[in-house]
Design a protein around this motif. Structure first.
Motif, PDB file in Angstrom:
ATOM      1  N   ARG A 646       0.810  -1.219   0.000  1.00 29.96           N
ATOM      2  CA  ARG A 646       0.000   0.000   0.000  1.00 29.96           C
ATOM      3  C   ARG A 646       0.842   1.267   0.000  1.00 29.96           C
ATOM      4  NH1 ARG A 646      -5.477  -0.125   1.328  1.00 29.96           N
ATOM      5  NH2 ARG A 646      -6.318  -2.211   1.647  1.00 29.96           N
ATOM      6  N   LEU A 647       2.096   1.157   0.386  1.00 30.97           N
ATOM      7  CA  LEU A 647       2.965   2.319   0.506  1.00 30.97           C
ATOM      8  C   LEU A 647       3.895   2.404  -0.694  1.00 30.97           C
ATOM      9  CD1 LEU A 647       4.175   4.703   2.116  1.00 30.97           C
ATOM     10  CD2 LEU A 647       5.661   3.030   3.267  1.00 30.97           C
ATOM     11  N   SER A 648       3.796   3.491  -1.449  1.00 31.53           N
ATOM     12  CA  SER A 648       4.671   3.726  -2.598  1.00 31.53           C
ATOM     13  C   SER A 648       5.653   4.839  -2.257  1.00 31.53           C
ATOM     14  CB  SER A 648       3.846   4.129  -3.830  1.00 31.53           C
ATOM     15  OG  SER A 648       2.936   3.113  -4.184  1.00 31.53           O
ATOM     16  N   ILE A 649       6.933   4.592  -2.507  1.00 34.01           N
ATOM     17  CA  ILE A 649       7.983   5.541  -2.133  1.00 34.01           C
ATOM     18  C   ILE A 649       8.850   5.845  -3.351  1.00 34.01           C
ATOM     19  CG2 ILE A 649      10.038   5.917  -0.711  1.00 34.01           C
ATOM     20  CD1 ILE A 649       8.790   4.201   1.426  1.00 34.01           C
ATOM     21  N   TYR A 650       9.067   7.131  -3.582  1.00 39.78           N
ATOM     22  CA  TYR A 650       9.993   7.593  -4.624  1.00 39.78           C
ATOM     23  C   TYR A 650      11.050   8.460  -3.967  1.00 39.78           C
ATOM     24  CZ  TYR A 650      11.947  10.368  -8.391  1.00 39.78           C
ATOM     25  OH  TYR A 650      12.812  10.992  -9.244  1.00 39.78           O
ATOM     26  N   SER A 685      -2.404   4.193   0.722  1.00 42.74           N
ATOM     27  CA  SER A 685      -3.860   4.102   0.657  1.00 42.74           C
ATOM     28  C   SER A 685      -4.366   3.293   1.838  1.00 42.74           C
ATOM     29  CB  SER A 685      -4.301   3.459  -0.661  1.00 42.74           C
ATOM     30  OG  SER A 685      -3.712   2.178  -0.822  1.00 42.74           O
ATOM     31  N   PHE A 686      -5.553   3.656   2.298  1.00 45.83           N
ATOM     32  CA  PHE A 686      -6.167   3.014   3.452  1.00 45.83           C
ATOM     33  C   PHE A 686      -7.544   2.483   3.069  1.00 45.83           C
ATOM     34  CE2 PHE A 686      -3.307   6.288   5.045  1.00 45.83           C
ATOM     35  CZ  PHE A 686      -2.557   5.606   6.003  1.00 45.83           C
ATOM     36  N   LEU A 687      -8.098   1.696   3.943  1.00 41.15           N
ATOM     37  CA  LEU A 687      -9.408   1.075   3.827  1.00 41.15           C
ATOM     38  C   LEU A 687      -9.387  -0.012   2.747  1.00 41.15           C
ATOM     39  CD1 LEU A 687     -11.747   4.182   4.134  1.00 41.15           C
ATOM     40  CD2 LEU A 687     -10.754   2.776   5.959  1.00 41.15           C
ATOM     41  N   SER A 691     -10.176   3.832  -0.650  1.00 43.19           N
ATOM     42  CA  SER A 691     -10.874   5.104  -0.875  1.00 43.19           C
ATOM     43  C   SER A 691     -10.277   6.259  -0.091  1.00 43.19           C
ATOM     44  CB  SER A 691     -12.354   4.964  -0.514  1.00 43.19           C
ATOM     45  OG  SER A 691     -12.502   4.648   0.867  1.00 43.19           O
ATOM     46  N   LEU A 692      -9.366   5.978   0.835  1.00 41.53           N
ATOM     47  CA  LEU A 692      -8.682   7.025   1.593  1.00 41.53           C
ATOM     48  C   LEU A 692      -7.215   7.002   1.207  1.00 41.53           C
ATOM     49  CD1 LEU A 692      -8.619   9.213   3.792  1.00 41.53           C
ATOM     50  CD2 LEU A 692      -8.241   7.384   5.470  1.00 41.53           C
ATOM     51  N   ASN A 693      -6.730   8.125   0.682  1.00 41.15           N
ATOM     52  CA  ASN A 693      -5.365   8.183   0.176  1.00 41.15           C
ATOM     53  C   ASN A 693      -4.648   9.403   0.732  1.00 41.15           C
ATOM     54  OD1 ASN A 693      -5.072   6.068  -2.232  1.00 41.15           O
ATOM     55  ND2 ASN A 693      -7.144   6.911  -2.267  1.00 41.15           N
ATOM     56  N   THR A 694      -3.393   9.214   1.079  1.00 43.03           N
ATOM     57  CA  THR A 694      -2.555  10.318   1.552  1.00 43.03           C
ATOM     58  C   THR A 694      -1.252  10.323   0.763  1.00 43.03           C
ATOM     59  OG1 THR A 694      -1.441   9.014   3.267  1.00 43.03           O
ATOM     60  CG2 THR A 694      -3.502  10.099   3.872  1.00 43.03           C
ATOM     61  N   ASN A 695      -0.681  11.497   0.632  1.00 40.76           N
ATOM     62  CA  ASN A 695       0.608  11.633  -0.039  1.00 40.76           C
ATOM     63  C   ASN A 695       1.417  12.717   0.654  1.00 40.76           C
ATOM     64  OD1 ASN A 695       2.200  10.946  -2.701  1.00 40.76           O
ATOM     65  ND2 ASN A 695       2.340  13.155  -2.426  1.00 40.76           N
ATOM     66  N   PHE A 696       2.665  12.400   0.915  1.00 44.43           N
ATOM     67  CA  PHE A 696       3.580  13.360   1.528  1.00 44.43           C
ATOM     68  C   PHE A 696       4.779  13.524   0.608  1.00 44.43           C
ATOM     69  CE2 PHE A 696       7.441  14.098   4.112  1.00 44.43           C
ATOM     70  CZ  PHE A 696       7.119  15.353   4.604  1.00 44.43           C
ATOM     71  N   SER A 697       5.127  14.765   0.303  1.00 44.64           N
ATOM     72  CA  SER A 697       6.286  15.037  -0.542  1.00 44.64           C
ATOM     73  C   SER A 697       7.170  16.087   0.119  1.00 44.64           C
ATOM     74  CB  SER A 697       5.851  15.520  -1.931  1.00 44.64           C
ATOM     75  OG  SER A 697       5.174  16.754  -1.847  1.00 44.64           O
ATOM     76  N   MET A 698       8.457  15.899  -0.059  1.00 41.40           N
ATOM     77  CA  MET A 698       9.429  16.830   0.508  1.00 41.40           C
ATOM     78  C   MET A 698      10.572  16.980  -0.495  1.00 41.40           C
ATOM     79  SD  MET A 698      10.992  16.811   4.365  1.00 41.40           S
ATOM     80  CE  MET A 698      11.703  15.169   4.183  1.00 41.40           C
TER      81      MET A 698
END
Length: 799
Positions: A646-650, A685-687, A691-698
């Motif tokens: 579920r976790l995608s990392i770039y 992504s969750f659930l 249907s619940l998605n978060t993204n963090f970029s730095m």
């Protein structure tokens, strides 16, 4: 008729192929009730290729025509039901009868759990971010771009690493600038996006000025019906901002039509703290000018586009597109407070300058496209486009000067009226031939003409009396003609993949400013080479070379002066020449996940908006200049992977060395700097239904040099959250930008007798709330697109 004979008679006739067999039937559920809007798709016999498709009507009936004899697979599906596949050997019109769809064994709120996670493919010349059928397509195009690896948004601009890419949609250039592109992408639905291509080495079919390309690939819609989307967004930075719009898409067997409209109302804040050290002949400090400059921008923008496709038959399509961008209200207010001190920091004088600007602009674009596909999978594409850009601006400056004891000294005022009209006409023809699965050839030609008319009238104001300032009034007319031709060849032989292309561009330029005429005529060649060796199953090596050109924006050529105050001037330069760059890359890709790359980029005549202080007149002028030679050496590592399903990392990090050389007043100037660029993007992504998605970029950009300016380090950070609701018909979203308040920056110029700096506080720390709702046939994919002529992205205005 073979492909070459077709080219000769193309203007006289269009070849079509007789296809008149039909597959029909009726789709019902377990209760024998008709299933409306069920998908009926015809695949090739091995299901490797989609042939055509339709959807059921209110009675659950469907009909798919224009088929030839052969073996097919008919697949019927609808959300919440198990799909049914039937092989069909078609020799005559066939009615498959009644097909029963059974309720799916795993459903959640009557929505099938069928979401995928995004994937990344890394090739020698590009990174492909596959998002089709993922949760990302529930938002806007800008949401997908923001989540694309190596891409980030900064100050109404799209960045890829340290570069500003040229944005394409389905290989058609989006020729809008900065904030206009952002607004277009933010108001366009993403549910038809197939993938995002970050092309680091564009082939010869792309314009020679496209040094790096961000291509948005749209999926092909096969389903008949209607869908729509309404959306609204609220953004709170220093001031509140609002946006709303509607998208509509309708398709029958013969036509597809999309119509989109959005409206935004914005107020943006920007603050600068400037310091200019005016020097004596021996470079000791004469006067120190310290300024606080606060800028507020208010604007209202209407954005609309209509796209119409007519499917002549399965192989020929005629498309008409139009774009309308109107900014009827744009206010630009600057409050400037400047203190003037001597070398001992004693106050000598001060002044307050209030600048008020008002402008309106209209951008109209029209495109006609014809695409013909042949039985051997070759393709002919013809495009003609027209753009008209109309811009007018009124600027008023009022300055009050004070003595050291703060008593009033005197006042000055001036007014400037400027108008700009740009017309662009271009046409191009492209032909693609796949000889086999391993070899292909493409070639094409293009012609374009640009005409611009500009006039500037300045008035000095004493009391209420306006007096024409002839020395600062001007007329500037500019004509540019470009004719281009290219050929591109690709072949796979053994473990090698070769792609080579050559583009030629003939440019004729004439610029007239009052009694001064500037002419440029030049023919240039632009080769592109990419060679990849698949050394092992898990390791590939590649090397690349590309030559490119950068032409100045039309506003950079316009000598119109925009004043921040009486002493700081921003102006164009009609004598700008194009800049040429050469890029060499060597790299390796390991396990399709890890990339190591070394690149060298050299540029001659690179241009940037440089500031030059006149220590005698105490005037600072910002003007675009050709700055000599620039070299950049990069060492990059890049990776993308998925953890816990579920976790995608770039992640990417680049160490690079930049060296700039130029001549100022017959003196050589050289600056160099080692810098770092590092970016991290994590999405989860969750659930159960994702249907619940978060993204963090730095993104971190260390101290660097650009255009003989030293830019301080910056850290950009974004957190976005989106939730699909109401059976995925609606989406709510939240975006928080600049979480750590570290995206502001300082630029400084210090060489020879130049010594000034500026700290910029942008309105880039904000939260944005969004809501969108899809209506109509919710199973239907839209096919929104934008088409623009090549030159439009060189249209911009100075703010």
């Amino acid at each position: 008729m073979n492909r070459f004979n077709f080219l000769i008679v193309f203007c006289l006739s269009v070849t079509s192929y007789a296809q008149d067999l039909t597959i029909s039937g009726t789709v019902v559920d377990d209760n024998n009730l008709p299933v409306t809007f069920a998908n009926a798709i015809v695949y090739s016999s091995d299901e490797s290729k989609v042939i055509t498709g339709s959807s059921t009507n209110d009675q659950g009936q469907f009909s798919i025509d224009n088929l030839t004899s052969g073996a097919y697979v008919l697949k019927l599906s609808f959300i919440g039901f198990e799909s049914v596949s039937n092989p069909i050997s078609l020799t005559k019109a066939t009615d498959v009868g009644v097909i029963v769809l059974k309720i799916a064994s795993e459903t959640l709120g009557e929505v099938t759990v069928n979401a995928k996670k995004p994937t990344v493919d890394k090739l020698a010349d590009r990174l492909i971010f596959n998002v089709e059928n993922t949760a990302l397509i529930e938002g806007s195009m800008l949401d997908v771009i923001r989540n694309t690896p190596s891409v980030f948004i900064m100050d109404d601009a799209i960045k890829v690493r340290n570069s500003s890419p040229t944005v394409y949609i389905n290989d058609k250039k989006v020729n809008l600038t900065g904030g206009d592109i952002i607004q277009l992408l933010e108001s366009s639905s993403a549910n038809s996006i197939k993938s995002i291509e970050v092309i680091t080495t564009p082939g010869a079919k792309y314009d020679a000025s496209s040094g790096m390309v961000l291509n948005i690939v749209m999926g092909k819609n096969l389903i008949i019906g209607y869908s729509g989307r309404v959306f609204s967004k609220y953004k709170q930075g220093v001031f509140p901002n609002y946006e709303g719009g509607i998208s509509n898409f309708y398709k029958t067997e013969k036509i597809s039509l999309s119509a989109n409209y959005s409206f935004s109302k914005d107020k943006i804040n920007r603050e600068n703290n400037d310091q200019i050290n005016y020097l004596n002949d021996d470079n000791t400090l004469d006067q120190l000018w310290s300024s606080n400059i606060n800028r507020n921008t208010r604007k209202e923008t209407h954005n609309a586009n209509i796209n119409f496709d007519y499917f002549i038959d399965d192989n020929n399509t005629l498309s008409l597109s139009s774009t309308f961008l109107k900014t009827p209200y744009y206010e630009y207010f600057i409050k400037n407070k400047t203190l003037i001190s001597d070398q001992n920091n004693n106050l000598l004088s001060s002044f307050n300058a209030n600048t008020f600007s008002f402008y309106n602009k209209t951008n109209l674009g029209f495109d006609v496209d014809y695409v013909s596909r042949f039985k051997d999978d070759s393709k002919l594409s013809v495009n003609t486009s027209y753009t008209n850009f109309d811009y007018s601006r009124v600027q008023n400056i009022n300055s009050d000067y004070f003595l050291a004891d703060n008593t009033f000294d005197y006042n000055s005022a001036l007014k400037t009226n400027s108008d700009q009209d740009i017309s662009i006409v271009s046409s191009n023809v492209d032909y693609y031939i796949p000889f086999d699965d391993d070899t292909s050839l493409s070639f094409g030609i293009k012609g374009g003409e640009v005409k611009t008319n500009n006039d500037v009238v300045r008035f000095n104001i004493v009391g209420n009396q306006e007096t024409l300032d002839t020395a600062n009034s001007n007329i500037f007319d500019y004509n540019e003609n470009v004719f281009a031709a290219y050929v591109d060849y690709e072949e796979t032989f053994g473990d090698f993949v070769f792609n080579g292309g050559l583009r030629a561009e003939q440019t004729n330029v004439k610029g007239v400013s009052l009694d001064i005429t500037n002419k440029q005529n030049y023919l240039d060649w632009f080769p592109t080479l990419v060679l990849t060796h698949n050394t092992t199953e898990k390791l590939s090596l590649y090397t690349k070379y590309k030559r490119a050109i950068s032409r100045p924006d039309y506003s950079d050529l316009n000598p119109f002066q925009f004043l921040l105050n009486d002493n700081i001037i921003v102006t164009g330069n009609p004598d700008l020449k194009p800049a040429y760059s050469n890029r060499w890359d060597v790299g390796t890709i390991l396990n399709d996940t890890h990339t190591f790359e070394v690149s060298l980029i050299t540029t001659n005549g690179n241009f940037a908006e440089l500031g030059f202080q006149d220590n005698d007149t105490n005037i600072l002028t910002y003007t675009p200049q050709n700055i000599g030679k620039t070299a950049e050496l990069n060492f990059a590592y890049e990776t993308f992977f998925t953890a816990f399903d579920r976790l995608s990392i770039y992640f990417v990090t680049v160490m690079y060395y930049t060296k700039e050389e130029t001549t100022v007043n017959n003196l050589n100037v050289t600056l160099d700097q080692w810098s770092n660029y590092t970016a991290l993007n994590a999405g989860i992504s969750f659930l159960k239904d994702n249907s619940l998605n978060t993204n963090f970029s730095m993104t971190y950009a260390s101290k660097r040099i650009s255009g003989f300016q030293t830019v301080s380090g910056m850290l950009f950070s974004d957190l976005s959250i989106s939730k699909s609701i109401w059976n995925k018909k609606a989406t709510i979203s939240l975006l928080a930008s600049d979480l750590f308040n570290t995206a502001d920056f300082k630029t400084s110029t210090q060489y020879l007798n130049q010594n000034f700096s500026q700290f910029t506080n942008l309105d880039n720390r904000y939260i944005k709330l969004g809501f969108s709702y899809k209506f109509g046939n919710s199973t239907l994919k839209t096919n929104e697109k934008e088409k623009y002529s090549t030159e439009r992205n060189r249209i911009k205005t100075k703010d």
